[in-house]
Structure formats: C-alpha cells, structure tokens
Design an enzyme around this catalytic site. Structure first.
Site, short mmCIF file in Angstrom:
data_model
loop_
_atom_site.label_atom_id
_atom_site.label_comp_id
_atom_site.label_asym_id
_atom_site.label_seq_id
_atom_site.Cartn_x
_atom_site.Cartn_y
_atom_site.Cartn_z
N GLY A 21 0.81 -1.21 0.00
CA GLY A 21 0.00 0.00 0.00
C GLY A 21 0.84 1.25 0.00
N HIS B 93 2.51 4.84 -4.89
CA HIS B 93 3.10 6.03 -5.50
C HIS B 93 3.41 5.72 -6.96
CE1 HIS B 93 6.83 3.81 -4.97
NE2 HIS B 93 6.65 3.79 -3.66
N GLN B 94 4.09 6.63 -7.63
CA GLN B 94 4.34 6.47 -9.05
C GLN B 94 5.18 5.23 -9.35
OE1 GLN B 94 2.79 8.44 -11.32
NE2 GLN B 94 3.52 6.92 -12.78
N ASP C 249 14.29 -2.40 -4.70
CA ASP C 249 14.50 -3.42 -3.69
C ASP C 249 15.29 -4.56 -4.32
OD1 ASP C 249 12.84 -2.33 -1.42
OD2 ASP C 249 11.34 -2.39 -3.00
N GLN D 156 15.58 -7.95 -2.38
CA GLN D 156 14.30 -8.64 -2.41
C GLN D 156 14.04 -9.26 -3.77
OE1 GLN D 156 10.35 -7.02 -0.78
NE2 GLN D 156 10.18 -6.53 -2.95
N ARG E 87 7.97 5.11 2.35
CA ARG E 87 8.54 5.71 3.56
C ARG E 87 9.03 7.14 3.34
NH1 ARG E 87 10.27 0.13 4.56
NH2 ARG E 87 9.46 -0.54 6.60
N HIS F 74 4.90 2.29 -7.84
CA HIS F 74 3.93 1.20 -7.94
C HIS F 74 3.13 1.31 -9.24
CE1 HIS F 74 4.27 1.53 -3.39
NE2 HIS F 74 4.58 0.26 -3.60
N GLY G 165 9.95 -3.99 -8.25
CA GLY G 165 10.85 -2.90 -8.62
C GLY G 165 12.30 -3.21 -8.33
#
Length: 539
Positions: A49, A52-53, A175, A178, A212, A55, A172
C-alpha cells in the site's frame, strides 16, 4: 474494479475471470504471428500500500502484458522487526483504490493479517509455516540489519503466488535484494510464475520513490538525494573504466560524507542475482546502499554494466504496424551494420520443422513444449540478401528447409502455443545479453528488449501500406485486391492491434518514430543506420 478482502472472494473472482476469458476468445485477442500471451494471463503486483508512481509503473507494465491485473495491498507483519515501523507504516487504502481505478487495475486483494493466517506480527512468535531463502542471500546487505525480514517477505510472497496463481508478478529494482531473493525462490521451488523486474522510479531530484519517503521532512528529503548522487559518482567512474569495488564504494562514501545527518548502514558491491560480494565487476554488479535519516530507513542501488564496451554491440529494436516495412528494413540495417538480424519468424519455423521431423502431432502441446525448451536454435549472418540469416537447430542447418510448403502451412499453429512463444522469447532475451542484434515486431521494444539501446517505430499511412501490399500480391501472382479493400483491412487491423488488452501495438516511450511514406526500404534503413551511429558515438 473489485476490492476483495477474503481468500474466498479472491478465489471466486479469479475463477470467474478465467472462465470468462476461456469463453471470450474474440478476434482482437486471437493469436497471430506477433502475439505473445494468452488472453487469460493474470499479472500480480504485490504491494504494502501507500501507492506512489513507482507502484503505478509496475501496474502499467502489468496492464500491458496481461488481461487481468491484481494488486495486493498487505502490510506484512512477518517482515517487520520488534522495533520497526509496523504500526505506523502508511495505510492509505482509500487513496490506493482511487489510484488503482485510474491505472486500470481489475481487482485489489487487501486481506487482514488474520485472513492471511498471521495473528501476530513477530515472526519469532508466530506458528506460521515459513519459507526460508538461502542463508547467504538473507544474511548480507539489509539482512544483517533486519533479521527475519526476508523470511517474512518470502513467506507472504509464496502465499500470494499460491492464492492468485499469476502468470507474472512485478517487482521494482529499487528493492534489489528482495528481487534477487524472489527470483531464487521461484527458481528453487519451481513456481510457475515469471518475475518481471521493473526500473526504479525516481523523483526529479533523483531520490528513489518509496512509501517511507512521506516520513521525511522537506529538509530531510533534500538531504536524502545524496544517496543517488553517490551512486551516480560511482556509475560515472565505472563507465570511465573503474571496476574495483573498493574504489567505487569509496566514491559513494565521499559523496554521502557531505551530509552529516545521513547515517550509512552499508554500501556494498554484489552480484545482482546471487548477492555475493564482488571485489571487481567483470560482467555486472549491483552497487547497493542503505542509510538512515532520522528514524527513516532508505535503500537504493544501481546496476553497473557496460552498455557498449567495444565487444558488446547495442540492440536495435524496430516496431510498428503491419505493412510498415519492418522486416525488409531490419534485414538491410543488419547487413549494413554487420549485426545479426533476429529473424523471429525463422525461429518458429525451425521449431515447426523439428516437430514435423520427429512426427509429433501439431496439437500435442505438451510434447511440443518439451521440444521447444530442450532444443538449441542459432542464427548466424549470411551474405545472401535473400536469406540474410542462416538458421540452425540442434546443430543442423535448416535455412532452406524452414521455407518449405510443409513448414509454412503449420508454423502458425506452432507459433500460437504459449509454451513455444515463452521458450523462444527466453532465447531471444538470452541472445540480447550478447548484443549486436536487429529485431523487429510489434512488441520488441516494449516487451522482448525493453532495454534496447536503439528503438525505432516505423509507421506509414494506411494508403501507403495498402499500395505496398497490393504490389506484393502482384509480384506473388496472387489474385488482385482493390486498394479500397486493402485500406479497410489494414485500418481494421490497426484498430485491433492498438486496442487489444494484451500486448497492444504501441510506440515505446523512448523510441524514434520514422514515417516511411514515399521512402524506399534502403532510404529508411539509411536513416536508422545514421541514427544508430549517432547513438554509438554518445555511448
């Protein structure tokens, strides 16, 4: 758009979508010689959630490649440590819904922790079955500072993959650790999902977008740009020939030291897929950084890889509508530049030839899928303009054989099979790592080679393309068709190609458009060659 909050509702929705897709094989979604995906494909964009751009760029990519796009919104308790920001992590579901509607998302899956089988927030205390990635991948970089974090990520991502059963999932590059872990997870567990990595999206200042970031004050936001500035310094040195980890890392430290309020956790150079430490970049490296500004933790990275080192030549991707002259022009460009013409049609013909040779039934998709994933296809340049590419399959030269009537009559049926197309696109992308290709199609620059250094979008008026097609029919001795009928056919094809939900015909954002009306193929090819040479001089 549907908002789904329970597993039961999600499963019901997905069953309905798949059933509807199986019934609705409309003309615009039927396979043709350039379509890459089944109309029932599902794309998943996992998020926590606070959209932002960044996502939205993932959603846009998923929208291009799938008929159904699911966005999951779940603040995962398992990936937060005891003293981390689980309780105050941005939760903006109403705003996220609005953004998803605007982006064309089909459904949001926003379960509670209890619905996902996680009644407690700390992974050390919960009884949930965990997915634990390789220790070497979760103990370095962020793993040193966030114990249990990547187990939590891997556990929930695996649950989401099992629930949604997507064809593709989008993550993305910001990360980077990840991303590498999830790719490894999918490979090791043989999960039937393609992981699509998307570029980091940044603010105008260079700061990587993150949920964040809203924790930062205006002053801190300005100070945070030093992370990217440090990475840029190292990237510039790398492109200038510096390959040693210690020197590249030192450049980042020097830049960040200019802002005393930034506390650096780590700056490291690792191999992007294994996350192993690199003392020197031989092929590719990921320079990663994590730092804190006040109570806000930020991460960023850049991939260091030569675009052009005198050995690896760039890729030229040529897209455009039917009849724009892509194939003829691509052949001439490849010949003039001494590059390999990536004849994707010949690849499908080679598979078809092999299927016929082995006596496999055309509709035996399982046997053909196995064959396509085991065979080796090679394309080599030829000095013959009629056959500018020699085609080899399993070390057999089939350049002439793939043009026979037997192969021609069956190639469309083979090309329509998803497993074949996926296998060949994988091979094409593998060749792309070597560079030195000219490829053409309708999604070469947007899907197959989205990072191609030179992208061209060939176009021509409907009238011009109809005239060319009529001339081709005449040369081939086919029955004459009126220009008016050809224009109607081409206009209808253009509409279907540009409006279909799956892989629509579109110009890549960074492609140069070339209008070919009144130009011969050689004149168009020369324009592309000149543009290519200008691009090379700037690399």
């Amino acid at each position: 758009m549907r908002l789904l909050t329970t597993v039961a509702a999600l499963r019901c929705y997905l069953n309905q979508r798949r059933w509807e897709s199986n019934l609705k094989l409309s003309d615009e979604l039927l396979f043709d010689d350039q379509t890459t995906w089944y109309p029932s494909d599902i794309g998943l964009v996992p998020t926590m959630g606070g959209l932002h751009q960044g996502h939205l760029s993932l959603i846009e990519k998923a929208r291009q490649e799938n008929s159904t796009v699911i966005v999951s919104i779940f603040v995962n308790p398992l990936q937060f440590g005891l003293k981390e920001d689980y309780q105050r992590y941005p939760r903006t579901l109403e705003q996220d819904q609005e953004l998803c509607v605007q982006a064309g998302v089909d459904a949001i899956f926003a379960p509670t922790p209890e619905e996902m089988g996680i009644p407690q927030k700390n992974i050390q205390k919960t009884q949930v079955t965990q997915v634990i990635p390789p220790s070497g991948m979760i103990s370095s970089l962020c793993g040193r500072y966030r114990p249990g974090h990547f187990q939590g990520v891997a556990t929930i991502v695996t649950k989401l993959f099992n629930l949604v059963q997507p064809d593709r999932a989008y993550f993305g590059q910001k990360d980077g650790q990840q991303l590498a872990i999830i790719k490894r997870l999918v490979a090791d567990l043989n999960l039937p999902v393609e992981i699509v990595a998307c570029p980091t999206v940044r603010e105008a200042s260079g700061l990587a977008l993150s949920s964040r970031n809203q924790y930062l004050t205006p002053t801190e936001k300005e100070q945070a740009t030093v992370l990217y500035k440090g990475l840029q310094q190292a990237e510039a040195a790398f492109l200038a020939g510096d390959r040693n980890s210690s020197q590249l890392v030192a450049l980042v430290w020097q830049e960040i030291a200019k802002v005393s309020t930034v506390y650096v956790e780590y700056i490291e150079l690792v191999e992007p897929n294994t996350l192993m430490f690199l003392a020197k970049v031989d092929e590719e490296g990921m320079l990663a950084i994590a730092a804190r500004l006040g109570s806000t933790r930020l991460i960023d990275n850049t991939i260091l890889c030569d675009v052009y080192d005198g050995l690896r030549q760039p890729i030229i991707a040529i897209d455009g509508p039917a009849g724009a002259g892509k194939s003829t022009v691509a052949r001439q460009v490849a010949t003039q530049l001494g590059l390999v013409y990536l004849d994707t049609g010949a690849m499908y013909r080679a598979i078809t030839w092999l299927v016929l040779q082995k006596g496999i039934a055309i509709d035996d998709e399982c046997a053909i899928a196995q064959l396509a994933n085991q065979c080796k296809i090679e394309l080599t340049p030829s000095h013959n303009l009629e056959t500018p590419v020699r085609v080899w399959i399993n070390d057999t030269d089939v350049t002439q054989e793939v043009r026979t009537i037997e192969v021609t009559s069956q190639v469309s049926a083979i090309a329509a099979q998803s497993a074949v197309r996926k296998a060949l696109v994988k091979q094409q992308q593998s060749w792309g790592k070597r560079g030195g290709l000219v490829a053409e199609g309708r999604d070469i620059g947007t899907h197959v080679f989205p990072d191609a250094e030179v992208k061209i979008f060939l176009t021509a008026s409907v009238g011009e393309r109809a005239r060319r097609r009529q001339q081709d029919f005449t040369k081939q001795g086919q029955a004459e068709v009126s220009l008016e009928q050809l224009e109607r056919d081409i206009a209808e094809r253009d509409y279907k190609d540009s409006t279909r939900k799956i892989s629509p015909l579109q110009k890549a954002a960074d492609a140069v458009e070339v209008e070919t009306d009144g130009l011969s193929p050689s004149e168009v090819a020369m324009q592309i060659v000149n543009y290519y040479q200008r691009c090379i001089s700037q690399l």
